[in-house]
Motif scaffolding. Structure first.
Motif, short mmCIF file in Angstrom:
data_model
loop_
_atom_site.label_atom_id
_atom_site.label_comp_id
_atom_site.label_asym_id
_atom_site.label_seq_id
_atom_site.Cartn_x
_atom_site.Cartn_y
_atom_site.Cartn_z
N MET A 1 -17.04 19.93 -34.44
CA MET A 1 -18.00 20.37 -33.18
C MET A 1 -19.18 21.01 -33.62
O MET A 1 -19.26 22.31 -33.68
N THR A 2 -20.15 20.40 -34.01
CA THR A 2 -21.33 20.92 -34.58
C THR A 2 -22.19 21.77 -33.59
O THR A 2 -22.83 22.35 -33.97
N SER A 3 -22.15 21.27 -32.51
CA SER A 3 -22.74 21.82 -31.26
C SER A 3 -22.32 23.22 -30.72
O SER A 3 -22.93 23.83 -30.19
N LEU A 4 -21.04 23.44 -31.20
CA LEU A 4 -20.55 24.73 -30.57
C LEU A 4 -21.09 25.98 -30.81
O LEU A 4 -21.27 26.37 -32.05
N GLN A 5 -21.31 26.87 -30.00
CA GLN A 5 -21.96 28.02 -30.25
C GLN A 5 -21.32 29.29 -29.84
O GLN A 5 -21.33 30.31 -30.45
N SER A 6 -20.23 29.24 -29.06
CA SER A 6 -19.50 30.11 -28.69
C SER A 6 -17.65 29.78 -28.52
O SER A 6 -17.62 28.57 -27.65
N ILE A 7 -16.90 30.40 -29.14
CA ILE A 7 -15.49 29.89 -28.84
C ILE A 7 -14.60 31.52 -28.73
O ILE A 7 -14.89 32.34 -29.76
N ILE A 8 -13.90 31.26 -28.02
CA ILE A 8 -12.69 32.47 -27.69
C ILE A 8 -11.62 31.77 -27.61
O ILE A 8 -11.14 31.01 -26.54
N ILE A 9 -10.71 32.12 -28.53
CA ILE A 9 -9.12 31.78 -28.51
C ILE A 9 -8.57 32.95 -28.42
O ILE A 9 -8.24 33.72 -29.37
N TRP A 10 -7.73 33.19 -27.41
CA TRP A 10 -6.64 34.35 -27.04
C TRP A 10 -5.43 34.19 -26.76
O TRP A 10 -5.13 33.30 -26.06
N ASP A 11 -4.47 34.73 -27.80
CA ASP A 11 -2.97 34.48 -27.31
C ASP A 11 -2.62 33.18 -26.97
O ASP A 11 -1.84 32.73 -25.96
N SER A 12 -3.06 32.44 -27.92
CA SER A 12 -2.79 30.78 -27.87
C SER A 12 -1.83 30.37 -28.95
O SER A 12 -1.67 31.13 -29.86
N ASN A 13 -0.96 29.45 -28.89
CA ASN A 13 -0.06 28.99 -30.01
C ASN A 13 -0.52 27.58 -30.41
O ASN A 13 -0.83 26.59 -29.46
N PHE A 14 -0.54 27.30 -31.86
CA PHE A 14 -0.94 25.99 -32.34
C PHE A 14 0.18 25.49 -33.16
O PHE A 14 0.44 26.36 -34.20
#
Length: 301
Positions: free
Chosen positions: A280-293
C-alpha cells in the motif's frame, strides 16, 4: 428624467416593503404545514416542542428546533428528526412523500426511529426530484431488504449516506447503490452482512472515498478486497469491531491504489495483514488498535 427616477424609487420601495413582509411571514405555508403533519408521526413529547401553529412569530418554522433554512429564500434546507419518535410506539412504516414539499432540502436525519419500511408506493423514490438532497441519515432503524436501496438509487445527488445499524443481511444490496455516481461517504456498519460484492461489470461509485464498516462479519475477505479495490476514489476505510475471515491473497492490498487512511479498531483478521501493508504505497495514516491477526490462511499465489 426626474419623473422616471421617482418611479424607479417608488418601485424599489414597494419591492422592499413586499420583501420585508414576506420575510416576516417566514417559512412557506406549504413547508410549515408539512412539518406540522410530520410531527404527528415523530411523536416524542420532548423533541418538537416549538413545532406549533399560532401567530406569525410562533409559526416561523425556520426558527424551530431541528430545522435550518436558506437565509435568502427561507426554504427549509435541513430537517433533523433523529430519535424523535416514542420508542413505545414500536416499528412503523414511513410515508416518505410527506417530505416532498421541501424543494431545497439538503440534509435529512431520520435515525433512531424504528422505521421498518416505507408505506407502499410512498418510498424514497418519491423524493428523487429533490435535486439538492446531499446527506441522508437512516441509521439505527429496521430496514431489512433491497427495496429501500433500490429507491435510494434514484437519488443521484446524494453525497453522504448512513445506513448503519439496520437489518440488511446481504450486500448484494450494494448493487442497488452503484448508480449513486456522486456518493462520497457510505456508512454500512452494524448490519448482518457477511459478503460485499458488486455485480459483474464494475461500479459507478467513482467518487466514493470514505467507507465505514462497523460490527460486521465478512466470510469472504478476498471478495471484500476485490470489491473495495474496484472503487477508484476510495482513500479512507474504517473497520470497527469486524471479523474478516477467508483466504486472502498475500498481495491483496495492492488493489488499493489511492488509500491514504486505514483505521482498524478491535477487528479480527484470520490472516496476518501486516505482511500485506507493504503493497500500500499510497498509505499515509494507519491506526490499528486492539485487533487480532493470525498467521494462517494465506494464499501465496
Amino acid at each position: 428624467m426626474e419623473l422616471k427616477c421617482v418611479r424607479v424609487w417608488l418601485m424599489l420601495m414597494l419591492m422592499f416593503i413586499s420583501f420585508e413582509g414576506w420575510m416576516i411571514e417566514g417559512c412557506l405555508d406549504e413547508e410549515r404545514s408539512a412539518l406540522l403533519q410530520l410531527k404527528h408521526f415523530f411523536n416524542d413529547p420532548y423533541s418538537l416542542l416549538d413545532w406549533v401553529e399560532g401567530d406569525r412569530n410562533l409559526s416561523y418554522c425556520c426558527q424551530w428546533t431541528r430545522i435550518q433554512c436558506n437565509n435568502m429564500t427561507d426554504r427549509v434546507t435541513s430537517i433533523s428528526l433523529s430519535d424523535a419518535r416514542k420508542y413505545e410506539s414500536g416499528e412503523w412504516n414511513l410515508n416518505v412523500s410527506l417530505f416532498s414539499p421541501f424543494q431545497e432540502l439538503e440534509t435529512l436525519y431520520l435515525g433512531g426511529n424504528l422505521i421498518a419500511d416505507c408505506v407502499e408506493n410512498e418510498g424514497f423514490e418519491k423524493l428523487s426530484h429533490l435535486s439538492n438532497l446531499k446527506s441522508l441519515y437512516l441509521y439505527d432503524n429496521m430496514f431489512n431488504d433491497s427495496r429501500i436501496l433500490s429507491a435510494l438509487s434514484e437519488h443521484l445527488s446524494l453525497k453522504y449516506l448512513d445506513l448503519s445499524y439496520n437489518q440488511f443481511r446481504e450486500l448484494n444490496h450494494f448493487n442497488e447503490l452503484v448508480s449513486l455516481s456522486n456518493l462520497e461517504a457510505l456508512f454500512m456498519g452494524g448490519n448482518e452482512i457477511n459478503k460485499i460484492v458488486f455485480s459483474k461489470g464494475g461500479t459507478s461509485l467513482r467518487k466514493l472515498n470514505w467507507l465505514h464498516l462497523w460490527n460486521v462479519s465478512i466470510s469472504d475477505g478476498s471478495s471484500l478486497l476485490q470489491t473495495l479495490g474496484s472503487l477508484p476514489s476510495l482513500n479512507y476505510v474504517e473497520l470497527w469491531y469486524c471479523n474478516i475471515s477467508g483466504r486472502l491473497p498475500i498481495h491483496g492490498l495492492s488493489v488499493f491504489q489511492n488509500l491514504t487512511r486505514l483505521y482498524i479498531f478491535e477487528t479480527v483478521f484470520h490472516n496476518n495483514i501486516f505482511q500485506m501493508l507493504g503493497d500500500m504505497t499510497s498509505l499515509q495514516s494507519i491506526i490499528i488498535w486492539d485487533s487480532n491477526f493470525d498467521d494462517v490462511l494465506f494464499d501465496q499465489g
